[in-house]
Scaffold this motif. Sequence first.
Motif, PDB file in Angstrom:
ATOM      1  N   ARG A   1      30.763  32.134  45.296  1.00  0.00           N
ATOM      2  CA  ARG A   1      29.678  31.178  45.270  1.00  0.00           C
ATOM      3  C   ARG A   1      28.105  32.053  45.939  1.00  0.00           C
ATOM      4  O   ARG A   1      27.409  32.003  45.331  1.00  0.00           O
TER       5      ARG A   1
ATOM      6  N   SER B   1      32.518  20.191  40.895  1.00  0.00           N
ATOM      7  CA  SER B   1      31.562  19.914  39.798  1.00  0.00           C
ATOM      8  C   SER B   1      30.905  18.428  40.106  1.00  0.00           C
ATOM      9  O   SER B   1      29.638  18.576  39.512  1.00  0.00           O
ATOM     10  N   THR B   2      30.869  17.591  41.151  1.00  0.00           N
ATOM     11  CA  THR B   2      30.778  16.364  40.891  1.00  0.00           C
ATOM     12  C   THR B   2      29.575  16.060  42.402  1.00  0.00           C
ATOM     13  O   THR B   2      28.656  15.568  42.393  1.00  0.00           O
TER      14      THR B   2
ATOM     15  N   ASN C   1      32.859  27.995  35.359  1.00  0.00           N
ATOM     16  CA  ASN C   1      32.223  27.358  36.596  1.00  0.00           C
ATOM     17  C   ASN C   1      33.454  26.560  37.529  1.00  0.00           C
ATOM     18  O   ASN C   1      35.188  27.401  37.534  1.00  0.00           O
ATOM     19  N   ALA C   2      33.008  25.855  38.491  1.00  0.00           N
ATOM     20  CA  ALA C   2      34.519  26.027  39.496  1.00  0.00           C
ATOM     21  C   ALA C   2      35.585  25.245  38.775  1.00  0.00           C
ATOM     22  O   ALA C   2      36.267  25.358  39.639  1.00  0.00           O
ATOM     23  N   THR C   3      35.336  24.174  37.654  1.00  0.00           N
ATOM     24  CA  THR C   3      36.066  23.958  36.938  1.00  0.00           C
ATOM     25  C   THR C   3      37.141  24.874  36.398  1.00  0.00           C
ATOM     26  O   THR C   3      37.953  24.514  36.223  1.00  0.00           O
TER      27      THR C   3
END
Length: 409
Positions: free
Chosen positions: A39, A165-166, A253-255
């Motif tokens: 990232r 992601s959270t 994405n990260a998920t």
Amino acid sequence: MSIFRSLRHYNYRLFFTGQAISLIGTWMQRVAISWLVYRLTGSAFLLGLITFLSLIPSLVLAPYAGSYVDRHNKYKVLVITQVILMLQAGALALMIWFKVYDMFWIAALSLVQGLVNAFDVTARQSLMVNLIDDKEDLPNAIALNSSMFNAARLIGPALAGVILSTLGEDICFIINFVSFIAVLGCMVMMKLKITAHQKSAENIWVDLKKGYDYLKSSPDLASMVLMMAASSLLVIPFTTLLPVFAKDIFNGNATTFGWFESAAGFGAFFGAIYMATLKGSQNLQKIVMMSGILLAISVVALAISPSLILALVCTSLAALGLMAQNSSINTYLQTHADDLMRGRTMSYYIMAYQGVLPIGSLLMGYLAHLFGTQVVVAFEGIAGLLIVAAFVYHEKHRNQLNTRAMSLN
């Protein structure tokens, strides 16, 4: 159930429980650090470099670590390494918590982890035989250990994907630090009776050379180690490039990256379960060959996958083949090596796997930067098929020599 028969042994049950909890944290950190590095930098080469630094000490230190572990109390070595790894995880957690995104220190802490792991993994593998009272259960214990490792690989990345992601990367690092409490607590509760081998009066490097000579005089063990080394250099590094598939090739994405890691864990978990159901009389060489073919074909299919779902399925199948191959080689070495040489034999296995892998990761990361990730991953799959072909030829030649020698006698 017979598949869980090793858990009836008190010490192994404690070991299994503690490691299961700790490894979930370890996999969460692995996913978080890979995602963080990619990232921040967007560099496939730096991804390979971080993997290189975390594993390269195994190439240099694993044979020495095997000789060291054979001379000392394996349990005490393991406790010390787990404490140091906990401190390393704590330092990394603090750094990310305060948002000190310094690639130099991330790389330095990855190197520290690699240095300690060279001794930790060797001690853990060598201690396995002391955790089981009935040696008939040893192959099952090794396979269950792999199942636990890959169940953690299934759960850890899935949790990491959600948390990244959270809540953010820092929470993943903190959870890994806390998870070491479980493994240390379980180790303190163990009741081990380790028979101390008489320490060699010779220089440790002379002792190490004896391990090399032993492996050289055992062509069946040597061929397994060489198979592992070739796969680690040219095939297994496809796992290092999974963040590129998630972020760039499939625009995720990260998920999405968590899905890739969990798919790998899912396949590897079933591979380990399959290995746990095998009986001691099973032909492990045949399993090495068949699993190697599955790994290679799945990696080629991953490289040319047109959709995310197909790519996840291929990742899962590749991990299943990788798990079966690694576990069968591990089991063969542990069950065929002499007791006095087991630590040194396993250290060469660790060197071939964790020591050669960083060189492969760095090489494939650099080639992916030059030629593109999908081209390089396809090359890795083709290389895997050639490695299996070479192993089959070697085994066939060795069996012919053995048959000829027996007929002369």
